[in-house]
Design an enzyme around this catalytic site. Sequence first.
Site, PDB file in Angstrom:
ATOM      1  N   ASN A  86      -6.370   0.180 -16.958  1.00  0.00           N
ATOM      2  CA  ASN A  86      -7.684  -0.129 -17.042  1.00  0.00           C
ATOM      3  C   ASN A  86      -7.960  -1.355 -15.835  1.00  0.00           C
ATOM      4  O   ASN A  86      -9.140  -1.704 -15.878  1.00  0.00           O
ATOM      5  CB  ASN A  86      -8.188  -0.659 -18.489  1.00  0.00           C
ATOM      6  CG  ASN A  86      -7.688   0.199 -19.432  1.00  0.00           C
ATOM      7  OD1 ASN A  86      -7.205   0.058 -20.263  1.00  0.00           O
ATOM      8  ND2 ASN A  86      -8.764   1.340 -19.428  1.00  0.00           N
ATOM      9  N   ILE A  93     -11.836  -4.575 -13.191  1.00  0.00           N
ATOM     10  CA  ILE A  93     -11.253  -4.328 -14.577  1.00  0.00           C
ATOM     11  C   ILE A  93     -12.261  -3.499 -15.401  1.00  0.00           C
ATOM     12  O   ILE A  93     -13.527  -3.800 -15.067  1.00  0.00           O
ATOM     13  CB  ILE A  93     -11.462  -5.910 -15.279  1.00  0.00           C
ATOM     14  CG1 ILE A  93     -10.330  -6.821 -14.559  1.00  0.00           C
ATOM     15  CG2 ILE A  93     -11.019  -5.508 -16.609  1.00  0.00           C
ATOM     16  CD1 ILE A  93     -10.552  -8.128 -15.063  1.00  0.00           C
ATOM     17  N   CYS A  94     -12.052  -2.456 -16.005  1.00  0.00           N
ATOM     18  CA  CYS A  94     -12.740  -1.642 -16.784  1.00  0.00           C
ATOM     19  C   CYS A  94     -12.386  -1.762 -18.178  1.00  0.00           C
ATOM     20  O   CYS A  94     -11.527  -1.643 -18.995  1.00  0.00           O
ATOM     21  CB  CYS A  94     -12.190  -0.138 -16.419  1.00  0.00           C
ATOM     22  SG  CYS A  94     -13.470   1.048 -17.256  1.00  0.00           S
ATOM     23  N   VAL A  95     -13.553  -2.450 -18.931  1.00  0.00           N
ATOM     24  CA  VAL A  95     -13.664  -2.658 -20.076  1.00  0.00           C
ATOM     25  C   VAL A  95     -15.163  -2.599 -20.653  1.00  0.00           C
ATOM     26  O   VAL A  95     -16.034  -2.923 -20.127  1.00  0.00           O
ATOM     27  CB  VAL A  95     -13.028  -4.055 -20.288  1.00  0.00           C
ATOM     28  CG1 VAL A  95     -13.710  -5.277 -19.682  1.00  0.00           C
ATOM     29  CG2 VAL A  95     -12.777  -4.456 -22.042  1.00  0.00           C
ATOM     30  N   LEU A 128      -8.852   3.440 -14.849  1.00  0.00           N
ATOM     31  CA  LEU A 128      -9.183   3.123 -13.136  1.00  0.00           C
ATOM     32  C   LEU A 128      -7.781   3.341 -12.558  1.00  0.00           C
ATOM     33  O   LEU A 128      -7.908   3.906 -11.329  1.00  0.00           O
ATOM     34  CB  LEU A 128      -9.446   1.741 -13.089  1.00  0.00           C
ATOM     35  CG  LEU A 128     -10.971   1.272 -13.363  1.00  0.00           C
ATOM     36  CD1 LEU A 128     -11.286  -0.187 -13.165  1.00  0.00           C
ATOM     37  CD2 LEU A 128     -12.008   2.256 -13.000  1.00  0.00           C
TER      38      LEU A 128
END
Length: 258
Positions: A86, A93-95, A128
């Site tokens: 992620n 950052i992918c959250v 990601l």
Amino acid sequence: MATNENLPPNVIKQLAKELKNLDETPPEGIKVGVNDDNFSVIFADIEGPAGTPYENGLFRMKLILSQDFPHTPPKGYFLTKIFHPNISSVGEICVNALKRDWNPTLGLRHVLIVIRCLLIEPFPESALNEQAGKILLEDYDEYARHARLFTGIHAVKPKSKLKSGAISEPATLNVDQTNTSAKCADQKTAISGGAPPLAPKAENMQDQSAAMLSSTEIVGVSGSEAAAARLKKEAALMKVPAAGKKKIDARKKSLKRL
């Protein structure tokens, strides 16, 4: 109070309050830092959670706040390279907490805790870093090996300067104190004329005696010799009256005979 043209005064005030709270009671494994002149960029150091491939690592990240914060979520980036599904190769950052699940009332503490939780439980389905996500789904041990390798190379905790100073400085101080103590002992010995704590060799004693005699000749009578001289003078003074008394007694005897 610090100001920033990119953020409204009421937001700056709220951020200052929240950052103070984060500093006084930080979340587990998270330390926050901020530039007082620019509240729009928040830095944080995140410790790798125990029991994960990121254990013993220290990861620096930043949150960038836009002019519309808190109505729009901040953007998060890892500045430390990390192998994680992620987190992209450039640190993005992918959250969900920073996307569709964002709520203006969440606050920075919640965002930072969620990001650290990513290190405990990644989500390879929304990766990601596609390579990390694929390896994680196929072979966790291989994924963990890659993650540990990145952690060991890029996320090594810096050695504490305070700790290294505490080890080295006392050692230097001990050497100086020893030399100082020796110098003090030598000075006391030279002043008092007494023997040092450890008995010297005979040659050293002779040298010291010769030095003491030569110094006596130069300076004069020592303290002990002066005392002896005074005692002799006092004894001589005491003998003078005694001799006079004997002469008086002799005269008396001669008068009686007459």
